[in-house]
Motif scaffolding. Sequence first.
Motif, PDB file in Angstrom:
ATOM      1  N   LEU A  31      85.206 -26.224  31.995  1.00  0.00           N
ATOM      2  CA  LEU A  31      85.913 -26.551  33.229  1.00  0.00           C
ATOM      3  C   LEU A  31      87.249 -27.240  32.954  1.00  0.00           C
ATOM      4  O   LEU A  31      88.252 -26.974  33.620  1.00  0.00           O
ATOM      5  CB  LEU A  31      85.020 -27.458  34.090  1.00  0.00           C
ATOM      6  CG  LEU A  31      85.501 -27.782  35.502  1.00  0.00           C
ATOM      7  CD1 LEU A  31      85.556 -26.525  36.349  1.00  0.00           C
ATOM      8  CD2 LEU A  31      84.595 -28.821  36.154  1.00  0.00           C
ATOM      9  N   ARG A  38      88.911 -18.231  33.554  1.00  0.00           N
ATOM     10  CA  ARG A  38      87.615 -17.946  34.165  1.00  0.00           C
ATOM     11  C   ARG A  38      87.158 -16.538  33.814  1.00  0.00           C
ATOM     12  O   ARG A  38      87.921 -15.574  33.898  1.00  0.00           O
ATOM     13  CB  ARG A  38      87.719 -18.090  35.692  1.00  0.00           C
ATOM     14  CG  ARG A  38      86.445 -17.746  36.448  1.00  0.00           C
ATOM     15  CD  ARG A  38      86.578 -18.193  37.891  1.00  0.00           C
ATOM     16  NE  ARG A  38      87.627 -17.470  38.588  1.00  0.00           N
ATOM     17  CZ  ARG A  38      87.420 -16.345  39.278  1.00  0.00           C
ATOM     18  NH1 ARG A  38      86.209 -15.814  39.344  1.00  0.00           N
ATOM     19  NH2 ARG A  38      88.427 -15.764  39.897  1.00  0.00           N
ATOM     20  N   GLU A 508      96.778 -20.869  38.511  1.00  0.00           N
ATOM     21  CA  GLU A 508      95.549 -21.633  38.358  1.00  0.00           C
ATOM     22  C   GLU A 508      94.489 -21.205  39.366  1.00  0.00           C
ATOM     23  O   GLU A 508      93.287 -21.258  39.080  1.00  0.00           O
ATOM     24  CB  GLU A 508      95.851 -23.125  38.518  1.00  0.00           C
ATOM     25  CG  GLU A 508      94.719 -24.051  38.117  1.00  0.00           C
ATOM     26  CD  GLU A 508      94.347 -23.939  36.656  1.00  0.00           C
ATOM     27  OE1 GLU A 508      93.182 -24.227  36.332  1.00  0.00           O
ATOM     28  OE2 GLU A 508      95.216 -23.549  35.843  1.00  0.00           O
ATOM     29  N   GLN A 509      94.928 -20.779  40.546  1.00  0.00           N
ATOM     30  CA  GLN A 509      93.985 -20.295  41.538  1.00  0.00           C
ATOM     31  C   GLN A 509      93.243 -19.054  41.061  1.00  0.00           C
ATOM     32  O   GLN A 509      92.119 -18.783  41.489  1.00  0.00           O
ATOM     33  CB  GLN A 509      94.713 -19.986  42.851  1.00  0.00           C
ATOM     34  CG  GLN A 509      95.204 -21.227  43.577  1.00  0.00           C
ATOM     35  CD  GLN A 509      95.952 -20.883  44.850  1.00  0.00           C
ATOM     36  OE1 GLN A 509      96.130 -19.709  45.181  1.00  0.00           O
ATOM     37  NE2 GLN A 509      96.396 -21.906  45.570  1.00  0.00           N
ATOM     38  N   GLY A 512      91.791 -20.455  36.982  1.00  0.00           N
ATOM     39  CA  GLY A 512      91.066 -21.716  36.925  1.00  0.00           C
ATOM     40  C   GLY A 512      89.609 -21.587  37.320  1.00  0.00           C
ATOM     41  O   GLY A 512      89.209 -20.661  38.041  1.00  0.00           O
ATOM     42  N   SER A 514      86.452 -23.055  39.331  1.00  0.00           N
ATOM     43  CA  SER A 514      86.047 -23.918  40.439  1.00  0.00           C
ATOM     44  C   SER A 514      84.560 -24.222  40.294  1.00  0.00           C
ATOM     45  O   SER A 514      83.731 -23.308  40.285  1.00  0.00           O
ATOM     46  CB  SER A 514      86.321 -23.226  41.778  1.00  0.00           C
ATOM     47  OG  SER A 514      85.704 -23.928  42.834  1.00  0.00           O
ATOM     48  N   SER A 515      84.233 -25.504  40.170  1.00  0.00           N
ATOM     49  CA  SER A 515      82.828 -25.878  39.978  1.00  0.00           C
ATOM     50  C   SER A 515      81.979 -25.469  41.173  1.00  0.00           C
ATOM     51  O   SER A 515      80.836 -25.014  41.006  1.00  0.00           O
ATOM     52  CB  SER A 515      82.725 -27.386  39.738  1.00  0.00           C
ATOM     53  OG  SER A 515      83.286 -28.108  40.829  1.00  0.00           O
ATOM     54  N   ASP A 516      82.540 -25.604  42.385  1.00  0.00           N
ATOM     55  CA  ASP A 516      81.774 -25.210  43.576  1.00  0.00           C
ATOM     56  C   ASP A 516      81.484 -23.712  43.576  1.00  0.00           C
ATOM     57  O   ASP A 516      80.366 -23.278  43.877  1.00  0.00           O
ATOM     58  CB  ASP A 516      82.547 -25.585  44.844  1.00  0.00           C
ATOM     59  CG  ASP A 516      82.674 -27.092  45.022  1.00  0.00           C
ATOM     60  OD1 ASP A 516      81.848 -27.818  44.428  1.00  0.00           O
ATOM     61  OD2 ASP A 516      83.591 -27.532  45.729  1.00  0.00           O
ATOM     62  N   GLU A 517      82.514 -22.936  43.224  1.00  0.00           N
ATOM     63  CA  GLU A 517      82.338 -21.482  43.207  1.00  0.00           C
ATOM     64  C   GLU A 517      81.349 -21.061  42.126  1.00  0.00           C
ATOM     65  O   GLU A 517      80.499 -20.177  42.354  1.00  0.00           O
ATOM     66  CB  GLU A 517      83.692 -20.811  42.983  1.00  0.00           C
ATOM     67  CG  GLU A 517      83.661 -19.288  43.115  1.00  0.00           C
ATOM     68  CD  GLU A 517      85.030 -18.672  42.930  1.00  0.00           C
ATOM     69  OE1 GLU A 517      85.180 -17.480  43.230  1.00  0.00           O
ATOM     70  OE2 GLU A 517      85.944 -19.386  42.468  1.00  0.00           O
ATOM     71  N   GLU A 518      81.439 -21.689  40.968  1.00  0.00           N
ATOM     72  CA  GLU A 518      80.523 -21.335  39.880  1.00  0.00           C
ATOM     73  C   GLU A 518      79.083 -21.719  40.207  1.00  0.00           C
ATOM     74  O   GLU A 518      78.140 -21.020  39.837  1.00  0.00           O
ATOM     75  CB  GLU A 518      80.977 -22.017  38.584  1.00  0.00           C
ATOM     76  CG  GLU A 518      82.309 -21.534  38.039  1.00  0.00           C
ATOM     77  CD  GLU A 518      82.355 -20.040  37.795  1.00  0.00           C
ATOM     78  OE1 GLU A 518      81.342 -19.485  37.290  1.00  0.00           O
ATOM     79  OE2 GLU A 518      83.389 -19.424  38.108  1.00  0.00           O
TER      80      GLU A 518
END
Length: 552
Positions: A31, A38, A508-509, A512, A514-518
């Motif tokens: 992360l 990603r 980055e979008q 990158g 995203s912990s929530d998405e993962e």
Amino acid sequence: MSLMANLYVGTSGLMTSQNALNTTAHNMANLDTEGYTRQQVSQGTRAYQTLEKKNEAIAWKQIGTGVNYNNCKQVRSEFLDTSYRQESGRLAFYDVSIKGLEEIEDQLQEMNGSEFAESLNNLWVSVQELAKDPCSAVTQSSFVTRANEFLTRAKSVYDGLVSYQENLDSTVKDMCNEINKIGDRIKVLNNEIVNIESGREEKANDLRDERNLLLDKLGEYGKIEYQEDVFGNVAVLFEGSSFVTTDHVNHLAIDTKWGSPVGYATPYWEYAAKTVDNRDGTKSVVSIDGAHIFDLTQNISTSTNTDIGKLRAVLLARGDHNATYHDISEDTEYYNTHVAQSVIMNVEAEFDQMVNNIMTVINDIMENAESNPSFIDGSVGEAKEFTLFSCANEEDKLIYDISEDKPAGTVLTGFTIKNTQINPKLIQEPTLFTFRTVDGNEDNDTITKLKEAFTKEAYCLNPNVTTRNSFITYYNSLVSQVANSGDVYNSIKEAQEQTVSAVSSAREQIVGVSSDEELEFMIMFQNAYNASSRYINVVSEMLEHLVSTLGS
């Protein structure tokens, strides 16, 4: 499809879901890893089993055979990568330029806690005091003392600028070594990526992340272009020349002999230099013509992308020699091409020009004064001995210009900051120049000329500036020019920071993690794994029921 075959359908779901979970866990573990991209699992269906074909039917009667784990791909935008590397290189260029201007401002404004402007003002005040009482030993001593203070501080400012040039020069070699290291590592990564991906079974994503991070760093040093071939190799151009190829790296080298009159480091392409073979098997460089990495005579412009990279910025800021007023007065075209774009050389030349004008005018006035001791003694040929300023060494007054832009053997003469001192005779006896004529009167004519010399507006900073200054206003104009350039560069830098930030955020979008998405993906793949497991259990129970029933 038989029940036994259905077990393989469930197994494919288990394996694919497990791989997807592993990928999600890998994303979560990296992360905060710099340069990490990603990763995303790509799934597909296995070949269907056709049971019946009817042309009049909308579709054939088919049964699915499970799910395939196709690959694990990186999620990147080539457009945003290219934009980021170009814009970050442009930001690095202006960042270095601003730091150079800030250092120059420090050198011009402060010296051991005292502004240079104070010494110039003190010299002017001493001239005014001398005008009140020219024959006073106090005012005469003060005039010599203030002149000595002025020249001493001028030397200190100039030496500070030269010292900063030398500091910048020391960074050039480090930058070239770092660029070479990046190129060598990219080549190694190219080979490793090709070896891993040649079997077409997996992607070397972590190695690709490292390579992309290196390309980001390389973009800060200069303008780069790159292209990936079908095998996974990335070929890189640096400043329009081939840098990294599929089989080798063209290294940057440093020259201190051919590119700069004072031995400053000049980067060049090692492969393009003209060399001769030595008896011991080594090679010696005899010329770097045609091997230069940069054409520093080009105008700095965003439209032509000549404002990219901190290596170019350092070379431009540093220049290739310690400039003097000769770089301004001799040739306007030479000034615009070789001096104007170097912030340090430009200030050195303008500063030296100011000091040269002050020393030359004061000397000319004193040399032709009726109160000159040589005239009084009748030894006119010795008059120059009693001027205020003199060369520390007459040989130092001859500056042999070896630049390629001027005829060989050109000799430049005149007072510069580095080769000038206060007349030793006046240091020992400040009242030797009495400012008294042969008939015993005060030499008011000479004093008037000295005062007029300080207030006469006859001096321009450089050939591109039409505003004329006096000795009193020249230095303030010089400082203001540096400050204005700093404001312009700072405005460009701030706008560039916003551009880089916008491109970086957009990139980055995409790349990158995203912990929530993962976590959502992890729950989804966990549920898919559980569903496949339960599916296998159902098929197993059906098989057990059939075997038990038939067996009884």
